[in-house]
Write an enzyme that holds these catalytic residues in place. Structure first.
Site, PDB file in Angstrom:
ATOM      1  N   ARG A 189      -2.672  -4.463  -4.165  1.00  0.00           N
ATOM      2  CA  ARG A 189      -2.335  -5.565  -3.258  1.00  0.00           C
ATOM      3  C   ARG A 189      -2.995  -5.419  -1.891  1.00  0.00           C
ATOM      4  O   ARG A 189      -2.431  -5.796  -0.870  1.00  0.00           O
ATOM      5  CB  ARG A 189      -0.817  -5.693  -3.106  1.00  0.00           C
ATOM      6  CG  ARG A 189      -0.091  -5.996  -4.409  1.00  0.00           C
ATOM      7  CD  ARG A 189      -0.543  -7.312  -5.024  1.00  0.00           C
ATOM      8  NE  ARG A 189       0.115  -7.550  -6.307  1.00  0.00           N
ATOM      9  CZ  ARG A 189      -0.394  -7.192  -7.487  1.00  0.00           C
ATOM     10  NH1 ARG A 189      -1.578  -6.592  -7.543  1.00  0.00           N
ATOM     11  NH2 ARG A 189       0.252  -7.424  -8.598  1.00  0.00           N
TER      12      ARG A 189
ATOM     13  N   SER B 162       6.270 -13.104  -5.693  1.00  0.00           N
ATOM     14  CA  SER B 162       6.927 -11.805  -5.512  1.00  0.00           C
ATOM     15  C   SER B 162       6.983 -11.448  -4.034  1.00  0.00           C
ATOM     16  O   SER B 162       5.977 -11.548  -3.327  1.00  0.00           O
ATOM     17  CB  SER B 162       6.170 -10.711  -6.271  1.00  0.00           C
ATOM     18  OG  SER B 162       6.217 -10.939  -7.660  1.00  0.00           O
TER      19      SER B 162
ATOM     20  N   GLU C 145       4.967  -7.956   0.061  1.00  0.00           N
ATOM     21  CA  GLU C 145       3.690  -8.585  -0.235  1.00  0.00           C
ATOM     22  C   GLU C 145       3.465  -9.771   0.690  1.00  0.00           C
ATOM     23  O   GLU C 145       2.345 -10.090   1.048  1.00  0.00           O
ATOM     24  CB  GLU C 145       3.651  -9.091  -1.688  1.00  0.00           C
ATOM     25  CG  GLU C 145       3.505  -8.007  -2.737  1.00  0.00           C
ATOM     26  CD  GLU C 145       3.220  -8.597  -4.113  1.00  0.00           C
ATOM     27  OE1 GLU C 145       2.815  -9.771  -4.194  1.00  0.00           O
ATOM     28  OE2 GLU C 145       3.389  -7.876  -5.100  1.00  0.00           O
TER      29      GLU C 145
END
Length: 314
Positions: A178, A227, A297
């Site tokens: 990520r 998410s 995130e």
């Protein structure tokens, strides 16, 4: 750092052709359907106009690059800078002569997945599960169903504040879970994807299965950002949140999804403050019960004390 090709037009358009708006509500664009206003919001007419607009901005102007508005929370006080709306101009998607696929930053990842399938190319099906654009996916190495964006990227085109475009190889970036770290002060305009020969029928079926799985396991019918937390090493954020008894926990109109614990949904009237408060509550509870500090995130912007100079969002 590997070498790159750079180009800059010496004759930028004298008059900007895009649409500039002041005080634009970011709740209209963020998939959470919450958030404050942007100081100014620019919707470029095309890529040339985008480059010209960048040259007009003060050197220290905070920038937020906006695609589909997933993975983003703009605090209720608003964003004290300029939002650039890539969905209005960076929409080129085509097969190149060398067999690769060029996808500009404003193209939805799901559209890229379907286009590649139609072209008889395999390896991009996972992109159908990413609820953002290629620009945001490149910036955070977004992933779904075991695939990650930079797995299929061979090169990218970037732009800086002076409007200089550069073609850079994937090796110019440090890629991780990520995250994608590259030259400072450059933003993604496009990516070239290297894929394998595939079968259109099989790829279509794979995409159908992935979307069915997503619908069955995620609250796709409610406003969310996707998410919220990164998975910690060797574990899953959703498991930790659920085991902390947080499914269904709410603050104002924001609730931890009953369907997937790593999603926070807007039940209808959530403010950005409700959502951020719930994020912090979840982090505190998981840390207290499991000793794990969850990292987010989602990009949270709007507080002048923490706004970064440039941000890419899906």
């Amino acid at each position: 750092m590997a070498s790159c090709c750079a180009r800059s037009s010496d004759h930028a358009p004298a008059v900007l052709r895009g649409e500039l708006r002041r005080g634009e509500s970011m709740a209209r664009y963020a998939t959470w359907r919450a958030g404050g206003q942007a100081k100014q919001f620019y919707s470029p007419a095309d890529r040339e106009d985008l480059v010209a607009f960048l040259r007009t901005l003060p050197p220290q102007e905070p920038l937020l690059w906006l695609g589909l508005g997933s993975n983003l929370l703009v605090r209720d006080g608003g964003f004290p800078g300029t939002v650039i709306f890539t969905r209005s101009c960076l929409l080129d998607l085509r097969r190149m002569e060398d067999g690769s696929v060029l996808a500009e930053a404003g193209v939805a990842c799901a559209h890229v997945a379907k286009f590649c399938a139609e072209q008889g190319l395999g390896g991009a099906e996972f992109l159908a599960g990413i609820p953002g654009t290629m620009g945001g996916a490149l910036a955070m190495n977004a992933g779904a169903f075991g695939g990650e964006t930079w797995d299929v990227v061979s090169s990218v085109v970037t732009v800086d504040r002076l409007g200089v475009e550069r073609e850079r190889g994937a090796g110019d970036f440090r890629i991780g879970y990520r995250q994608a770290q590259g030259p400072e002060g450059e933003w993604f305009l496009a990516a070239k994807l290297r894929l394998t020969a595939g079968d259109t029928t099989q790829s279509r079926e794979r995409i159908r299965q992935l979307l069915a799985q997503r619908s069955a396991t995620q609250p796709t019918n409610m406003p969310s950002c996707g998410s919220v937390f990164r998975n910690p090493d060797g574990d899953y954020a959703a498991r930790l949140i659920e085991n902390s008894g947080l499914k269904g926990r709410c603050i104002g109109g924001a609730c931890v999804s009953e369907k997937h614990a790593n999603f926070i949904v807007n039940t209808g009237a959530a403010t950005a403050a409700d959502i951020e408060s719930l994020i912090e509550l979840v982090r505190a509870e998981v840390a207290a019960r499991h000793g794990v500090n969850l990292s987010t995130e989602v990009c949270i912007v709007g507080d002048k004390s923490s706004v970064r100079g440039e941000i890419n969002s899906g």
